[in-house]
Every structure is written in C-alpha cells, then in structure tokens.
Design a protein around this motif. Structure first.
Motif, PDB file in Angstrom:
ATOM      1  N   TYR A  66       0.825  -1.222   0.000  1.00 22.58           N
ATOM      2  CA  TYR A  66       0.000   0.000   0.000  1.00 22.58           C
ATOM      3  C   TYR A  66       0.853   1.263   0.000  1.00 22.58           C
ATOM      4  O   TYR A  66       0.514   2.251  -0.648  1.00 22.58           O
ATOM      5  N   CYS A  67       1.964   1.245   0.729  1.00 21.86           N
ATOM      6  CA  CYS A  67       2.798   2.451   0.853  1.00 21.86           C
ATOM      7  C   CYS A  67       3.559   2.772  -0.422  1.00 21.86           C
ATOM      8  O   CYS A  67       4.082   3.886  -0.561  1.00 21.86           O
ATOM      9  N   GLY A  68       3.665   1.839  -1.331  1.00 23.81           N
ATOM     10  CA  GLY A  68       4.274   2.110  -2.634  1.00 23.81           C
ATOM     11  C   GLY A  68       5.786   2.147  -2.645  1.00 23.81           C
ATOM     12  O   GLY A  68       6.394   2.404  -3.695  1.00 23.81           O
ATOM     13  N   VAL A  69       6.429   1.871  -1.505  1.00 25.31           N
ATOM     14  CA  VAL A  69       7.894   1.967  -1.469  1.00 25.31           C
ATOM     15  C   VAL A  69       8.546   0.616  -1.156  1.00 25.31           C
ATOM     16  O   VAL A  69       9.739   0.554  -0.894  1.00 25.31           O
ATOM     17  N   ARG A  70       7.735  -0.459  -1.198  1.00 22.40           N
ATOM     18  CA  ARG A  70       8.238  -1.807  -0.902  1.00 22.40           C
ATOM     19  C   ARG A  70       7.742  -2.733  -2.007  1.00 22.40           C
ATOM     20  O   ARG A  70       6.566  -2.700  -2.345  1.00 22.40           O
ATOM     21  N   ASN A  72       7.913  -6.647  -4.043  1.00 26.63           N
ATOM     22  CA  ASN A  72       8.221  -8.074  -4.080  1.00 26.63           C
ATOM     23  C   ASN A  72       8.903  -8.394  -5.408  1.00 26.63           C
ATOM     24  O   ASN A  72       8.336  -8.165  -6.481  1.00 26.63           O
ATOM     25  N   ARG A  73      10.110  -8.921  -5.312  1.00 30.89           N
ATOM     26  CA  ARG A  73      10.819  -9.330  -6.521  1.00 30.89           C
ATOM     27  C   ARG A  73      11.180 -10.804  -6.392  1.00 30.89           C
ATOM     28  O   ARG A  73      12.116 -11.160  -5.671  1.00 30.89           O
ATOM     29  N   GLY A  74      10.373 -11.629  -6.997  1.00 25.63           N
ATOM     30  CA  GLY A  74      10.643 -13.062  -6.988  1.00 25.63           C
ATOM     31  C   GLY A  74      10.479 -13.719  -5.638  1.00 25.63           C
ATOM     32  O   GLY A  74      11.127 -14.742  -5.356  1.00 25.63           O
ATOM     33  N   GLY A  75       9.656 -13.162  -4.796  1.00 26.58           N
ATOM     34  CA  GLY A  75       9.415 -13.759  -3.483  1.00 26.58           C
ATOM     35  C   GLY A  75      10.277 -13.166  -2.381  1.00 26.58           C
ATOM     36  O   GLY A  75      10.191 -13.575  -1.225  1.00 26.58           O
ATOM     37  N   THR A  76      11.129 -12.225  -2.732  1.00 25.27           N
ATOM     38  CA  THR A  76      11.901 -11.491  -1.721  1.00 25.27           C
ATOM     39  C   THR A  76      11.380 -10.059  -1.705  1.00 25.27           C
ATOM     40  O   THR A  76      11.136  -9.469  -2.765  1.00 25.27           O
ATOM     41  N   TYR A  77      11.213  -9.537  -0.493  1.00 26.79           N
ATOM     42  CA  TYR A  77      10.622  -8.203  -0.363  1.00 26.79           C
ATOM     43  C   TYR A  77      11.728  -7.175  -0.169  1.00 26.79           C
ATOM     44  O   TYR A  77      12.681  -7.406   0.596  1.00 26.79           O
ATOM     45  N   TYR A  78      11.605  -6.054  -0.857  1.00 29.10           N
ATOM     46  CA  TYR A  78      12.630  -5.020  -0.819  1.00 29.10           C
ATOM     47  C   TYR A  78      12.028  -3.670  -0.451  1.00 29.10           C
ATOM     48  O   TYR A  78      10.927  -3.332  -0.886  1.00 29.10           O
ATOM     49  N   THR A  79      12.807  -2.894   0.317  1.00 29.34           N
ATOM     50  CA  THR A  79      12.523  -1.477   0.412  1.00 29.34           C
ATOM     51  C   THR A  79      13.222  -0.796  -0.764  1.00 29.34           C
ATOM     52  O   THR A  79      14.357  -1.148  -1.114  1.00 29.34           O
ATOM     53  N   LEU A  80      12.542   0.164  -1.352  1.00 32.19           N
ATOM     54  CA  LEU A  80      13.100   0.893  -2.502  1.00 32.19           C
ATOM     55  C   LEU A  80      13.636   2.264  -2.085  1.00 32.19           C
ATOM     56  O   LEU A  80      14.012   3.059  -2.936  1.00 32.19           O
TER      57      LEU A  80
END
Ligand code: SF4
Length: 369
Positions: A66-70, A72-80
């Motif tokens: 929802y926050c738009g700054v996280r 999911n890339r291939g099942g790993t979650y990232y902060t951007l």
C-alpha cells in the motif's frame, strides 16, 4: 550559521536551513536504494506478507504494498527507499516538535518518499503520497547522513516530513551510523506500526514523537485511512521501553474537536502513559484534501488545553500559534516559567539538573546534551 560555533538558543528560528541535495552524490541507479526489507514473511507462490505496519499487505511477485515503497521481486521483499533522500533540512528541534528533548538545538532532518496512511490534511503530501520514482532524490548512505549532521552542528538526526515507518531500514542504519559518530536520533511518526518492528526500529531512537491524530476509530478510518488501536498500543509499548515520547494532536475543526473527544484522549493518556508525557494541541491549517475547513480557532485549542490541565496532565502545549503563552514550559508545582519559547525559538531555558531551579520539582525530559 552553518560553519560557525555551536548554536546558541538565540540562533533558533532565525533561519531554517534547506540542505541542498547536491550535498549528496547524484543517484547512479535504483539498485543503490534497493535493500531487502527486514520485516516480512515469505508465503506461498512467491508472495510475501509485510510485517512492518498493521496493514499486513500480502504482496504478489512484482507488486508493491500500500505504501508504494516496498516491492516483491521473486518472493523477496525489498525497500526501494534505503538511502533515497528526497528532503533534508536543518530545523530547530522545536519544529518537530520536541519541547522536552535538547531544547534550543538543531536537528538534521530528512525524509524519503512514502507513507502507510493517507491523511486528508497531509502537509507533505507531495513526498508522502507518491512513489519513490515520482520525486527527485539523491543517494545519502547512513554514514554521509551522520557526517552531514556533524558538519551542520546538529546533535540529532530527525526522521520526519513523510512517514519514517516506511523507511525503517534506512532509519535503523542511519541511527547506528549516527550513534557511532556521537549523534542521536529522533523520529516523528504516526506510530502505525507492528509491535516487533516498532521495538526493533524505534528501539534505536533516542526520542519519539507520535502524531495521535484523533481519539476515534471513525476519524482514523475516514480521515487518516488507518486505525487508532495500533497507535495507542505503540504508545504503550514506547512507554514500556522507557523511550522519551511526546504526543501531537492536530485539532481539525468539526472533525476531532469535541470536549468529549479531548476528555477521552487525555484520560487515556493519564491512565496509560502518565501525567508527564508532553501533549501538544496543534493548530490545523487547510491543506491537501481538507481545504474546505477553516484554521483551528485559538479558543478551540485553549479549550483542549483547559480540559487536559483540568484532568491533571502536567505539560500541555498549544502548537502552531507563535507567541501563545502555552508554548512555554511551566513548573507543575510552583508554576514558574522554565522554558520560554516564541514559535520555533527557545529564548530561555532555566531548568538545571533536570529540575525546576525555584522549587526543585523534577522536570521530565532530556534537557542537556
Ligand atoms: S509498510 Fe507498506 S507494505 Fe508493509 S504493511 Fe504497511 S503499507 Fe503494507
């Protein structure tokens, strides 16, 4: 101001300093800002469940929360937004506001894009309600933040403006870098956070200011797009952690300004946090999606303060009304003025050894570095 001696109380409020983003290296590519998130669970089909805030977004591959700054890339979650600085200023700590934490000092204040709620009165919607790619940003790794804070004579780094919950990993690493350099960290937050994440991230903070936006679930649902209960839980957790905490309540005409709501709020604070937590009743100015409402009348703020005083809270302030006597700190025992403020300027600070110099009443807070 920036290159001279340590700031005196008289310097404050004269010039707020916008730190040029050119002080930081230009971003090279987005991968520099992309760091694995620390608060999430992997679930089936490469999906994840975010455990940072109470929304608990379930996010599919190549999707964002929802926050738009996280993401999911291939099942790993990232902060951007790690090290992705979109705003930096040198502000008086009174602007946060902290009134019982190092008064008369400057805070190196920073933000990234993003927020986990959607307040209709947001004053920083241009950075909070956007995705990271929609605002200019520079690369500011934690060590450079600590170095800049020292260069600008700031004893604290303040995480503020947007919503630090959503850049928790950056905040934690910058706090570590700051502490290694002798710089403290403070956060200005909505407190809408899961307990484990709060303990881990805000456990690294030296002081916390929570925006308690109302004392009703309906306001949180309709005006904030969040929930009240987790914020109250966060305040109780911070108290159990022994973290210095101040509360701001933005008084919005007709929406959260009834006597009953003020009384419910201060009774809850008194029962759950005690009478010594500073509470700031702040004046609303029409912004963002609430431009149809008027500025909060000063008598409304004075009514809120009178209710809080009558209920026995010791440190009740009126905010955003420069020159109002309720900007000052008074001894709850002898009623003498101990800190005189005008707007963001702390003009006099009489507290000595954490006590009133006139009657020796202890005054809670962190008054000296
Ligand atoms: S921090 Fe962002 S992704 Fe995580 S639960 Fe909250 S809104 Fe969703």
């Amino acid at each position: 101001m920036l290159s001279g001696a340590a700031l005196s109380l008289g310097d404050l409020g004269q010039d707020l300093v916008a730190v040029p983003l050119s002080a930081f290296p230009q971003k090279l590519d987005d991968s520099r800002f992309t760091v694995e998130a620390r608060f999430y669970q992997k679930i089936e089909n490469k999906r994840i469940k975010c455990k940072l805030c109470p929304r608990e977004c379930t996010v599919g591959d190549r999707e964002r929360g929802y926050c738009g700054v996280r993401e999911n890339r291939g099942g790993t979650y990232y902060t951007l937004v790690h090290s992705r600085l979109c705003a930096a200023h040198v502000d008086p700590i009174e602007k946060k506001p902290f009134f019982h934490y190092l008064p008369g000092t400057m805070a190196f204040s920073l933000a990234t894009a993003g927020c986990n709620v959607n307040c209709k009165f947001c004053q920083n919607w241009d950075i909070s309600q956007v995705r990271p790619e929609q605002v200019p940003a520079n690369y500011a790794p934690p060590r450079s933040v600590a170095d800049l804070a020292r260069q600008y004579h700031c004893p604290t780094i303040a995480y503020t403006y947007s919503e630090p919950v959503v850049f928790s990993e950056y905040l934690m690493d910058a706090a570590d870098a700051g502490h290694e350099a002798g710089i403290r960290s403070v956060v200005v937050s909505n407190g809408y956070m899961q307990a484990d994440a709060l303990k881990a991230a805000y456990g690294k903070m030296d002081a916390v200011k929570i925006d308690l936006k109302a004392f009703s679930e309906s306001y949180y649902r309709d005006v904030v797009v969040g929930e009240l209960k987790p914020v109250l839980n966060a305040l109780v957790t911070l108290r159990k952690m022994g973290k210095w905490t101040e509360i701001v309540y933005l008084v919005v005409p007709t929406l959260n300004d009834s006597d009953a709501e003020f009384r419910g709020l201060v009774r809850w604070i008194k029962t759950n946090l005690g009478v010594d937590v500073p509470v700031h009743f702040a004046q609303f100015h029409p912004e963002y999606l609430l431009k149809n409402l008027p500025i909060t009348p000063v008598p409304t703020l004075e009514r809120a303060k009178a209710i809080a005083d009558a209920e026995g809270l010791h440190y009740v302030y009126i905010g955003n009304v420069p020159g109002h006597p309720a900007e000052n700190t008074y001894c709850p025992k002898c009623r003498r003025m101990l800190v005189e403020r005008v707007g963001l300027t702390a003009r006099q600070m009489l507290i000595r050894k954490n006590a009133c110099p006139f009657c020796q009443q202890p005054i809670p807070g962190v008054w000296h570095a």
